[in-house]
Design a protein around this motif. Structure first.
Motif, short mmCIF file in Angstrom:
data_model
loop_
_atom_site.label_atom_id
_atom_site.label_comp_id
_atom_site.label_asym_id
_atom_site.label_seq_id
_atom_site.Cartn_x
_atom_site.Cartn_y
_atom_site.Cartn_z
N PHE A 32 60.21 15.11 80.64
CA PHE A 32 61.55 15.53 80.25
C PHE A 32 61.73 15.64 78.73
CE2 PHE A 32 66.01 14.56 79.28
CZ PHE A 32 66.67 15.47 80.11
N TYR A 33 61.26 14.64 78.01
CA TYR A 33 61.55 14.60 76.56
C TYR A 33 60.53 15.42 75.77
CZ TYR A 33 64.99 11.08 77.72
OH TYR A 33 66.08 10.45 78.25
N PRO A 34 60.97 15.99 74.66
CA PRO A 34 60.08 16.85 73.88
C PRO A 34 59.10 16.06 73.03
CG PRO A 34 62.23 16.65 72.81
CD PRO A 34 62.32 15.87 74.08
N PHE A 35 57.84 16.47 73.03
CA PHE A 35 56.87 15.90 72.07
C PHE A 35 56.00 17.06 71.55
CE2 PHE A 35 54.44 11.71 71.04
CZ PHE A 35 54.50 12.06 69.71
N GLY A 36 54.92 17.37 72.25
CA GLY A 36 54.12 18.53 71.83
C GLY A 36 54.81 19.80 72.33
N PRO A 37 55.09 20.77 71.47
CA PRO A 37 55.80 21.98 71.92
C PRO A 37 54.89 22.98 72.63
CG PRO A 37 55.49 22.01 69.52
CD PRO A 37 54.94 20.71 70.01
N PHE A 38 53.71 23.24 72.04
CA PHE A 38 52.78 24.23 72.61
C PHE A 38 51.38 23.93 72.10
CE2 PHE A 38 55.10 26.09 68.97
CZ PHE A 38 54.08 26.14 68.06
N LEU A 39 50.39 24.59 72.70
CA LEU A 39 49.00 24.42 72.27
C LEU A 39 48.40 25.78 71.95
CD1 LEU A 39 48.02 21.97 75.14
CD2 LEU A 39 48.02 21.39 72.69
N GLY A 40 47.43 25.81 71.06
CA GLY A 40 46.83 27.09 70.68
C GLY A 40 45.35 27.17 71.01
N LEU A 100 49.23 31.03 72.55
CA LEU A 100 49.92 29.74 72.60
C LEU A 100 50.38 29.46 74.02
CD1 LEU A 100 52.22 29.91 69.42
CD2 LEU A 100 49.87 29.07 69.60
N LEU A 101 50.06 28.26 74.51
CA LEU A 101 50.53 27.84 75.83
C LEU A 101 51.79 26.98 75.65
CD1 LEU A 101 50.17 27.36 78.95
CD2 LEU A 101 48.86 25.31 78.31
N ASP A 102 52.83 27.35 76.37
CA ASP A 102 54.12 26.69 76.27
C ASP A 102 54.11 25.36 77.03
OD1 ASP A 102 56.82 26.24 75.97
OD2 ASP A 102 57.44 27.70 77.49
N VAL A 103 53.95 24.26 76.30
CA VAL A 103 53.90 22.94 76.93
C VAL A 103 55.30 22.50 77.35
CG1 VAL A 103 53.48 20.48 76.44
CG2 VAL A 103 51.80 22.20 75.74
N TYR A 104 56.24 22.57 76.43
CA TYR A 104 57.59 22.10 76.74
C TYR A 104 58.20 22.95 77.86
CZ TYR A 104 62.39 20.60 76.31
OH TYR A 104 63.63 20.11 76.60
N GLY A 105 58.01 24.25 77.77
CA GLY A 105 58.59 25.16 78.77
C GLY A 105 57.98 24.94 80.16
N VAL A 129 64.99 21.36 68.00
CA VAL A 129 64.52 22.26 66.95
C VAL A 129 63.50 21.54 66.06
CG1 VAL A 129 65.23 23.53 64.89
CG2 VAL A 129 66.64 23.61 66.96
N ARG A 130 63.84 20.32 65.65
CA ARG A 130 62.91 19.59 64.78
C ARG A 130 61.70 19.16 65.61
NH1 ARG A 130 60.67 14.97 62.83
NH2 ARG A 130 61.10 14.33 60.69
N MET A 131 60.52 19.45 65.08
CA MET A 131 59.30 19.08 65.81
C MET A 131 58.46 18.16 64.90
SD MET A 131 58.34 22.72 67.61
CE MET A 131 58.19 23.68 66.10
#
Ligand code: HEM
Length: 419
Positions: A286-294, A315-320, A400-402
């Motif tokens: 649920f909570y955001p940490f890594g946004p995506f991977l490349g 880029l693979l969308d981790v959060y999404g 927004v802040r990562m």
């Protein structure tokens, strides 16, 4: 037949990425009604993909490689240069075995036990304090745990600086400007410290027990039979220590979950091991940490009618993917029970990457992360009571802040032991 990949008609979208953070890929997938689109970031054409099927293809070693995928600015702060994250093929698999060799059932259990002891050790101090900033305390606790677990000596006087340095490396990953430079300075200091430790182990001035991460990194042999150079051994040892300290982020989000969902706290209090395990999975989803991977395309291929060209950045969308409504019913609701019937897919819950631990880049630290979170959630519910003074803090967190974190880093007061 090949498809036309939806394409953003922009010169460069790096600013939008900074403005939209974790939702950048999801927003565009929704707009284009597509799991794939093309944009431009940092002056380069980039393909973004999202969802379980996307994760499956992203972790296909025949199609993707990591060489050249992570920007130098991330290597100079978060990962360390030329480390496991940017390796491929047999050399990567060999290096991965080194990390996985630390994740034995006994090793995982030991990490949980050390974590519990460290939490218990702090309660006396917190009882005397007016306010306790949970994130800061968790970072220091995990720094002590990480060093003890990994066989790295740590003096009490050093704890604050070392914990803050590991934190700064993580905090730098989505940053430009001062936060990035803090991360670089922190990495330099940590590398100098850990290089010295590696040297001492090799000169037998430091007795680091076999089976610890420090011992493993100091004596690991590459495929050519050579040990890692001192610098690389230090970088890889930091790749164990830094992320262990980063579990403080999940613990802080976990405390927020317990606060916002008192029914979860009650269920953990009843010491239902299964429930605590589900709670931990839901925190990670649920909570955001890594946004995506490349990763970069290794050889031309076609996926779902979309062409991928050699060298292209994807880029693979981790959060999404962790919030994909095709995988998770009402994904924006916090519901640990959803994991009761979860089949344990390799590519749906991907906060720490996906695929097979030994074959892909999936995080080798996932089991210890889960263990540390379980014992920490149990500690916060079963062993102490505390107030959460709302007038003194802002518990909201940014998408927004990562990386993200509750803005006040979760302040607690009136801490007392449960009788
Ligand atoms: C890789 C997340 C904890 C060590 C990764 C990846 C992610 C991740 C997203 C990248 C997967 C990929 O590239 O496909 C996290 C999060 C953690 C965590 C959110 C919780 C705070 C840990 C811990 C350790 C660790 C505790 C070690 C004890 C590593 C290493 C890699 C990695 C060495 C690189 C693996 C490879 O390239 O093969 N992690 N991790 N992580 N993680 Fe973690």
């Amino acid at each position: 037949m090949t498809n036309e990949v939806p394409r953003e008609k922009v010169l460069d979208n790096s600013l939008s990425l900074l403005k939209e953070g974790y939702l950048f890929i999801q927003n565009r997938c929704r707009q284009f009604q597509s799991d794939i689109f093309q944009t431009r970031l940092m002056g380069e054409k980039v393909t973004c993909i999202s969802g379980e099927e996307a994760a499956k293809v992203f972790y296909d070693n025949e199609r993707f490689q990591r060489k050249g995928a992570s920007p130098k600015r991330v290597q100079k702060t978060l990962f360390g240069e030329k480390a496991i994250q940017s390796m491929d093929g047999e050399a990567h698999k060999h290096r991965k075995l080194l990390f996985m060799s630390l994740m034995t059932p006994d090793g995982v259990k030991k990490l949980g036990e050390l974590t519990t002891v460290q939490w218990q050790d702090r309660v006396g101090k917190w009882e005397q304090m007016e306010r306790v900033v949970l994130f800061d305390e968790a970072q220091e606790i995990l720094c002590r745990v990480a060093c003890e677990w990994a066989g790295v000596p740590l003096k009490e006087a050093e704890v604050k600086q070392r914990a803050s340095d590991f934190g700064a490396m993580v905090d730098a990953f989505g940053a430009v400007g001062p936060r990035h430079w803090e991360g670089r300075k922190a990495r330099k200091r940590a590398e100098a410290w850990i290089e010295e430790i590696i040297e001492q182990i090799r000169n037998e001035k430091l007795d680091s027990p076999e089976g610890t991460a420090a011992y493993a990194m100091a004596w690991h042999r590459e495929l050519d039979g050579k040990t890692l150079d001192k610098h690389m051994a230090a970088v890889e040892l930091i790749n164990v220590l830094r992320p262990l300290v980063a579990i403080a982020t999940y613990i802080t989000f976990g405390a927020l979950a317990l606060h916002e969902h008192p029914e979860c706290r009650q269920k953990v209090t009843k010491d239902n091991q299964d429930y605590t395990a589900m709670l931990v999975q839901e925190i990670r989803r649920f909570y955001p940490f890594g946004p995506f991977l490349g990763a970069r395309v290794r050889n031309d291929f076609t996926w779902n009618g979309n062409q991928f060209r050699k060298g292209q950045l994807v880029l693979l969308d981790v959060y999404g993917t962790n919030h994909d409504s095709r995988l998770w019913e009402q994904p924006d609701e916090f519901r640990p029970e959803r994991f009761r019937n979860w089949k344990g897919g390799l590519f749906d819950l991907i906060p720490q990457g996906g695929g097979d631990y030994y074959q892909t880049h999936r995080c080798p630290g996932e089991w210890v992360t889960i263990e540390a979170m379980k014992v920490s959630m149990a500690f916060l519910t079963n062993q102490i009571e505390y107030d959460v003074p709302l007038s003194e803090q802002d518990l909201s967190y940014s998408l927004v802040r990562m990386p993200s974190l509750p803005k006040s880093r979760f302040i607690i007061s009136n801490v007392r032991r449960k009788t």
